[in-house]
Design a protein around this motif. Structure first.
Motif, PDB file in Angstrom:
ATOM      1  N   LEU A 161       0.757  -1.234  -0.030  1.00 55.23           N
ATOM      2  CA  LEU A 161       0.138  -0.221  -0.200  1.00 55.23           C
ATOM      3  C   LEU A 161       0.801   1.248  -0.178  1.00 55.23           C
ATOM      4  O   LEU A 161       0.475   2.270  -0.676  1.00 55.23           O
ATOM      5  N   ALA A 162       2.111   1.179   0.777  1.00 52.16           N
ATOM      6  CA  ALA A 162       2.994   2.464   0.669  1.00 52.16           C
ATOM      7  C   ALA A 162       3.477   2.683  -0.755  1.00 52.16           C
ATOM      8  O   ALA A 162       3.722   3.531  -0.945  1.00 52.16           O
ATOM      9  N   GLN A 163       3.865   1.570  -1.305  1.00 52.17           N
ATOM     10  CA  GLN A 163       4.488   1.458  -2.552  1.00 52.17           C
ATOM     11  C   GLN A 163       3.605   2.038  -3.522  1.00 52.17           C
ATOM     12  O   GLN A 163       3.840   2.961  -4.377  1.00 52.17           O
ATOM     13  N   ALA A 219       3.009   6.017  -3.052  1.00 52.91           N
ATOM     14  CA  ALA A 219       4.466   6.669  -3.475  1.00 52.91           C
ATOM     15  C   ALA A 219       4.474   6.541  -4.782  1.00 52.91           C
ATOM     16  O   ALA A 219       4.434   7.886  -5.477  1.00 52.91           O
ATOM     17  N   SER A 220       3.928   5.568  -5.669  1.00 52.13           N
ATOM     18  CA  SER A 220       4.006   5.534  -7.017  1.00 52.13           C
ATOM     19  C   SER A 220       2.959   6.477  -7.569  1.00 52.13           C
ATOM     20  O   SER A 220       2.849   7.161  -8.636  1.00 52.13           O
ATOM     21  N   SER A 221       1.637   6.482  -6.817  1.00 57.90           N
ATOM     22  CA  SER A 221       0.854   7.433  -7.343  1.00 57.90           C
ATOM     23  C   SER A 221       0.942   8.908  -7.476  1.00 57.90           C
ATOM     24  O   SER A 221       0.727   9.680  -7.984  1.00 57.90           O
ATOM     25  N   PHE A 222       1.625   9.109  -6.011  1.00 56.99           N
ATOM     26  CA  PHE A 222       2.019  10.599  -6.011  1.00 56.99           C
ATOM     27  C   PHE A 222       3.078  10.946  -6.955  1.00 56.99           C
ATOM     28  O   PHE A 222       3.089  12.139  -7.742  1.00 56.99           O
ATOM     29  N   VAL A 223       4.165  10.308  -7.382  1.00 57.93           N
ATOM     30  CA  VAL A 223       4.898  10.501  -8.361  1.00 57.93           C
ATOM     31  C   VAL A 223       4.386  10.626  -9.746  1.00 57.93           C
ATOM     32  O   VAL A 223       4.585  11.533 -10.520  1.00 57.93           O
ATOM     33  N   LEU A 224       3.564   9.690 -10.075  1.00 54.49           N
ATOM     34  CA  LEU A 224       2.429   9.939 -11.099  1.00 54.49           C
ATOM     35  C   LEU A 224       1.763  11.186 -11.366  1.00 54.49           C
ATOM     36  O   LEU A 224       1.638  11.837 -12.520  1.00 54.49           O
ATOM     37  N   ARG A 236       1.927   6.169 -20.511  1.00 54.50           N
ATOM     38  CA  ARG A 236       2.140   5.924 -19.138  1.00 54.50           C
ATOM     39  C   ARG A 236       0.742   5.800 -18.415  1.00 54.50           C
ATOM     40  O   ARG A 236       0.662   4.860 -17.733  1.00 54.50           O
ATOM     41  N   ILE A 237      -0.261   6.568 -18.849  1.00 56.59           N
ATOM     42  CA  ILE A 237      -1.513   6.492 -18.365  1.00 56.59           C
ATOM     43  C   ILE A 237      -2.107   4.928 -18.591  1.00 56.59           C
ATOM     44  O   ILE A 237      -2.653   4.540 -17.900  1.00 56.59           O
ATOM     45  N   HIS A 238      -2.174   4.676 -19.849  1.00 62.78           N
ATOM     46  CA  HIS A 238      -2.644   3.392 -20.282  1.00 62.78           C
ATOM     47  C   HIS A 238      -1.915   2.178 -19.497  1.00 62.78           C
ATOM     48  O   HIS A 238      -2.382   1.391 -19.018  1.00 62.78           O
ATOM     49  N   ALA A 239      -0.520   2.277 -19.288  1.00 61.94           N
ATOM     50  CA  ALA A 239      -0.049   1.204 -18.339  1.00 61.94           C
ATOM     51  C   ALA A 239      -0.480   1.263 -17.060  1.00 61.94           C
ATOM     52  O   ALA A 239      -0.631   0.187 -16.446  1.00 61.94           O
ATOM     53  N   LEU A 240      -0.612   2.406 -16.549  1.00 62.39           N
ATOM     54  CA  LEU A 240      -1.081   2.708 -15.118  1.00 62.39           C
ATOM     55  C   LEU A 240      -2.374   2.167 -14.950  1.00 62.39           C
ATOM     56  O   LEU A 240      -2.611   1.220 -14.106  1.00 62.39           O
TER      57      LEU A 240
END
Length: 102
Positions: free
Chosen positions: A18-20, A23-28, A85-89
């Protein structure tokens, strides 16, 4: 797998995953908003200089339209770069959601 009613517990959720994800959501989010943010910052600085150089212009009246057009233009220009990038997300969201509960 289906979970029977009343048997779900929060003990199964992995906090490090969940922390990962957070963090990746914030970076994105920063990656997605960065081009628009830079364009609006540069426009704000240019409008500030214009307000000092030519005070007879109604900067507040034309500034909003300029900033809206600039924001939409920067979104339109950066969207082809950001779409993969959005598609991969979105493709990875389902797998990550299942991994949290395993």
């Amino acid at each position: 797998r289906r979970q029977p009613l009343g048997t779900f517990t929060l003990d199964r959720i992995k906090p490090e995953l969940l922390a990962q994800i957070a963090a990746s959501s914030f970076v994105l989010a920063v990656e997605l908003v960065f081009p628009v943010l830079v364009a609006l910052l540069l426009a704000e600085m240019a409008l500030g200089v214009l307000a000092n150089v030519a005070p007879q212009f109604g900067i507040f009246q034309i500034g909003l339209q300029i900033k809206i057009a600039l924001a939409l233009g920067s979104i339109a220009l950066t969207m082809p770069v950001l779409l993969p990038r959005i598609h991969a997300l979105f493709n990875g969201m389902i797998g990550i959601s299942v991994a949290v509960l395993r």
